[in-house]
Design a protein around this motif. Structure first.
Motif, PDB file in Angstrom:
ATOM      1  N   LYS A 100     -32.465 -59.348  -3.625  1.00  0.00           N
ATOM      2  CA  LYS A 100     -32.302 -60.525  -2.758  1.00  0.00           C
ATOM      3  C   LYS A 100     -30.855 -60.720  -2.307  1.00  0.00           C
ATOM      4  O   LYS A 100     -30.564 -61.646  -1.549  1.00  0.00           O
ATOM      5  N   GLY A 101     -29.917 -59.899  -2.790  1.00  0.00           N
ATOM      6  CA  GLY A 101     -28.562 -59.930  -2.260  1.00  0.00           C
ATOM      7  C   GLY A 101     -27.500 -60.450  -3.215  1.00  0.00           C
ATOM      8  O   GLY A 101     -26.341 -60.109  -3.069  1.00  0.00           O
ATOM      9  N   TYR A 102     -27.884 -61.273  -4.166  1.00  0.00           N
ATOM     10  CA  TYR A 102     -26.867 -61.778  -5.097  1.00  0.00           C
ATOM     11  C   TYR A 102     -26.730 -60.826  -6.282  1.00  0.00           C
ATOM     12  O   TYR A 102     -27.556 -59.931  -6.473  1.00  0.00           O
ATOM     13  N   GLY A 147     -37.295 -51.026 -11.043  1.00  0.00           N
ATOM     14  CA  GLY A 147     -36.238 -50.058 -10.767  1.00  0.00           C
ATOM     15  C   GLY A 147     -34.870 -50.529 -11.234  1.00  0.00           C
ATOM     16  O   GLY A 147     -33.896 -49.798 -11.129  1.00  0.00           O
ATOM     17  N   TYR A 148     -34.773 -51.769 -11.715  1.00  0.00           N
ATOM     18  CA  TYR A 148     -33.495 -52.309 -12.192  1.00  0.00           C
ATOM     19  C   TYR A 148     -33.604 -52.634 -13.686  1.00  0.00           C
ATOM     20  O   TYR A 148     -34.704 -52.817 -14.203  1.00  0.00           O
ATOM     21  N   ALA A 188     -26.657 -67.839  -8.316  1.00  0.00           N
ATOM     22  CA  ALA A 188     -27.105 -67.030  -7.174  1.00  0.00           C
ATOM     23  C   ALA A 188     -26.687 -67.646  -5.833  1.00  0.00           C
ATOM     24  O   ALA A 188     -26.231 -66.936  -4.942  1.00  0.00           O
ATOM     25  N   ASN A 189     -26.808 -68.967  -5.685  1.00  0.00           N
ATOM     26  CA  ASN A 189     -26.526 -69.531  -4.357  1.00  0.00           C
ATOM     27  C   ASN A 189     -25.045 -69.811  -4.115  1.00  0.00           C
ATOM     28  O   ASN A 189     -24.677 -70.443  -3.136  1.00  0.00           O
ATOM     29  N   LYS A 190     -24.188 -69.309  -5.038  1.00  0.00           N
ATOM     30  CA  LYS A 190     -22.743 -69.335  -4.770  1.00  0.00           C
ATOM     31  C   LYS A 190     -22.243 -67.920  -4.507  1.00  0.00           C
ATOM     32  O   LYS A 190     -21.123 -67.728  -4.028  1.00  0.00           O
ATOM     33  N   CYS A 191     -23.047 -66.928  -4.882  1.00  0.00           N
ATOM     34  CA  CYS A 191     -22.617 -65.527  -4.788  1.00  0.00           C
ATOM     35  C   CYS A 191     -22.723 -65.037  -3.349  1.00  0.00           C
ATOM     36  O   CYS A 191     -23.739 -65.218  -2.694  1.00  0.00           O
ATOM     37  N   ILE A 192     -21.632 -64.392  -2.855  1.00  0.00           N
ATOM     38  CA  ILE A 192     -21.657 -63.874  -1.485  1.00  0.00           C
ATOM     39  C   ILE A 192     -21.994 -62.379  -1.465  1.00  0.00           C
ATOM     40  O   ILE A 192     -22.081 -61.780  -0.402  1.00  0.00           O
ATOM     41  N   GLY A 193     -22.126 -61.794  -2.652  1.00  0.00           N
ATOM     42  CA  GLY A 193     -22.459 -60.370  -2.703  1.00  0.00           C
ATOM     43  C   GLY A 193     -21.297 -59.470  -2.345  1.00  0.00           C
ATOM     44  O   GLY A 193     -21.493 -58.395  -1.780  1.00  0.00           O
ATOM     45  N   CYS A 194     -20.069 -59.890  -2.701  1.00  0.00           N
ATOM     46  CA  CYS A 194     -18.899 -59.060  -2.371  1.00  0.00           C
ATOM     47  C   CYS A 194     -18.774 -57.873  -3.326  1.00  0.00           C
ATOM     48  O   CYS A 194     -18.071 -56.925  -3.035  1.00  0.00           O
ATOM     49  N   LYS A 195     -19.418 -57.955  -4.463  1.00  0.00           N
ATOM     50  CA  LYS A 195     -19.513 -56.863  -5.435  1.00  0.00           C
ATOM     51  C   LYS A 195     -18.209 -56.574  -6.180  1.00  0.00           C
ATOM     52  O   LYS A 195     -18.098 -55.552  -6.866  1.00  0.00           O
ATOM     53  N   PHE A 207     -25.542 -55.582 -11.311  1.00  0.00           N
ATOM     54  CA  PHE A 207     -26.136 -54.890 -10.166  1.00  0.00           C
ATOM     55  C   PHE A 207     -26.437 -55.900  -9.072  1.00  0.00           C
ATOM     56  O   PHE A 207     -26.423 -57.113  -9.312  1.00  0.00           O
ATOM     57  N   VAL A 208     -26.685 -55.374  -7.862  1.00  0.00           N
ATOM     58  CA  VAL A 208     -27.043 -56.258  -6.751  1.00  0.00           C
ATOM     59  C   VAL A 208     -28.555 -56.430  -6.765  1.00  0.00           C
ATOM     60  O   VAL A 208     -29.312 -55.456  -6.617  1.00  0.00           O
TER      61      VAL A 208
END
Ligand code: SF4
Ligand code: SF4
Lengths: 348, 179
Positions: free
Chosen positions: B111-113, B32-33, B88-95, B107-108
């Motif tokens: 898994k959130g990142y 889907g992405y 990925a493990n630094k990204c907070i998903g602030c968008k 895109f998000v």
């Protein structure tokens, strides 16, 4: 004519950007009110430093209320994050080019300043705590008793409040990809809107929150400290009138700034003009004209004017309308801004 | 250090979407992405119509707003190739980076990142082409060092008419379309 077909359909990105939902408008709104309250509270602190009665309404109560609201705002911000477990990463670095990095650190300082300001009031609002932790009482007395320290705290509140208020606009402002946000007036607009919302929130609080002597017990005291910032005295008539007068000025400035934002965008590039049309005549026009301008600015301006003139009785209605308008402003700017994009010259 | 870029011949591209599927397979892109996609543009008035088919993805901009707005440094410029990547493990998903990208290239990830095209960094650092370039049946894509005058990409840009996407955004994109 230009016809574009794109095979991409990534969630939250297509057909038009929608990565920020209700959380960011709530955060910007709460942040705006807090900014306004910090400035108003800071000004009151300066008055106290000059010898005003420290027990007057919204002098020492504002920080406690603002402290609660900043928690609501930061809670909303946290809920917005898609990768929540990694939120601490923000505080392992400082990225000077990133408004959000600046904002995260400013929030931390604001949080500290609000906590300090709220603590000053806390032993009085929650006597149980004051008795159990005498150092709090000592601290509170040390600050309220010294005009110099009071002035310092007042200025810290004013400056940090202004920073926070402007920042909420700058955060959106720097994104070149979303033309609706590309106006430097967004910072001042959000600051002034925050001031009017801050004054309105205090006005609403002064009417709705109970004014009984603070309960003495541990639990009752804690709860009342949270919901009864206003203490035993009702706000003075003079204070309410001052709030209303200030609010009229803020609303008038907000109206001018809002007009300038639209003119600024409409007279810029094609992308900016198309973005402005989204709020002026497009899908967000009803919210822009109906809720932000008519209900949120013009109606409270008129009502408060009549109130001051003693032609109608004082009610809390204008303040409530200002709050509705303040939230609508953030909601429209965040949503319409995401819907705006750089327009292909050939597509015009 | 090289500065990777891509040159895509819109006269050869038929919009078959092989590049899209190759990327999804190579990079385990969730269903889907997509990290790359096909844009078809038709301009003009009938019968004087002009069509351009483009394989699009992150432009690995020289002046990337997604990197400057990132509060954690998760979005960064990496070597070899000065490519724009997300840790990925630094990204907070602030968008913020998604809102900042004029090409909507991010895109998000479920898994959130935040996720996007990496120019197949795991391949290009070993000297291979990105999966999309390698798989294209019309050979319409070239990948290489834009700073090396002898590279295929530089030669194509010297000899053929081309354009980039939304140059007015000031991002200095590094994917060029031959016309
Ligand atoms: S295309 Fe978008 S995501 Fe890629 S580097 Fe440029 S701004 Fe960043
Ligand atoms: S979503 Fe992740 S990569 Fe994007 S700006 Fe925020 S922290 Fe950086």
């Amino acid at each position: 004519m230009l016809e574009t077909t794109i095979t991409r359909s990534n969630p939250l990105v297509d057909p038009s950007l929608a990565v920020w939902s209700w959380e960011i408008p709530v955060y910007l709104f709460a942040g705006g009110i807090v900014a306004g309250m910090m400035i108003l509270g800071g000004l009151a602190m300066l008055r106290i430093a000059k010898g005003d009665d420290p027990r007057t309404f919204f002098s020492l109560h504002t920080p406690l209320f603002a402290f609660m609201l900043i928690n609501v705002g930061m809670g909303a911000l946290f809920l917005d994050l898609a990768h929540k477990l990694y939120v601490w990463r923000v505080y392992l670095t400082f990225q000077p080019d990133s408004p959000m990095s600046w904002g995260s650190w400013v929030l931390l300082v604001v949080y500290g300043a609000l906590m300090a300001s709220a603590l000053v009031r806390l032993p009085q609002a929650w006597p149980w705590l004051g008795r159990r932790v005498p150092v709090l009482q000592t601290l509170s007395d040390a600050i309220t008793g010294s005009p110099g320290r009071m002035r310092l705290l007042g200025w810290a509140n004013i400056l940090l409040g202004a920073g926070l208020g402007i920042y909420t606009g700058i955060l959106l402002n720097t994104m070149v990809a979303r033309p609706l946000w590309n106006t430097g007036l967004l910072g001042p607009l959000f600051l002034v809107s925050g001031l009017s919302a801050g004054a309105a929130a205090m006005h609403v609080a002064s009417v709705f929150l109970p004014r009984r002597p603070a309960p003495e017990g541990m639990l009752g005291g804690a709860i009342s400290a949270l919901v009864q910032q206003l203490g035993p005295e009702p706000p003075e008539r003079r204070t309410v009138d001052t709030l209303i007068r200030a609010d009229i000025a803020f609303l008038a400035i907000e109206l001018v700034l809002l007009g300038l934002v639209v003119v600024n965008l409409q007279t810029s590039s094609a992308s900016h003009a198309v973005a402005a049309a989204l709020i002026v005549s497009g899908p967000y026009a009803w919210a822009f004209w109906g809720v932000i301008v008519a209900l949120g600015i013009l109606a409270p301006l008129a009502l408060q004017w009549l109130e001051l003139d003693h032609r109608i009785p004082h009610t809390v209605l204008p303040a409530l309308l200002v709050l509705v308008g303040g939230f609508a402003l953030r909601w429209v700017m965040v949503n319409a801004g995401q819907a705006s994009h750089i327009v292909h010259a050939a597509g015009l | 250090m090289p500065r990777f870029g891509m040159v895509i011949d819109t006269r050869k591209c038929v919009g078959c979407m092989d590049c899209v599927v190759a990327c999804q397979t190579e990079n385990d892109v969730p269903a889907g992405y997509c990290r790359d996609w096909i844009t078809t543009e038709v301009r003009g008035e009938f019968p004087a119509l002009k069509m351009e088919i483009r394989s699009e993805r992150c432009n690995h901009c020289d002046n990337p707003p997604c990197v400057s707005c990132c509060p954690t440094g998760a979005s960064h410029v990496a070597d070899p190739g000065r490519v724009v990547l997300v840790t990925a493990n630094k990204c907070i998903g602030c968008k913020a980076c998604i809102a900042a990208c004029p090409y909507d290239a991010r895109f998000v990830h479920p898994k959130g990142y935040v996720d996007k095209c990496t120019f197949c960094h795991h391949r290009t650092k070993d000297g291979l082409d990105p999966a999309c370039v390698a798989v294209c049946p019309t050979h319409c894509m070239a990948f290489g060092d834009l700073d090396d005058p002898a590279s295929t990409v530089s030669t194509l840009l010297r000899t053929r008419a081309h354009h980039a996407l939304l140059p007015e955004a000031g991002t200095k994109p590094r994917i060029f379309y031959l016309t």
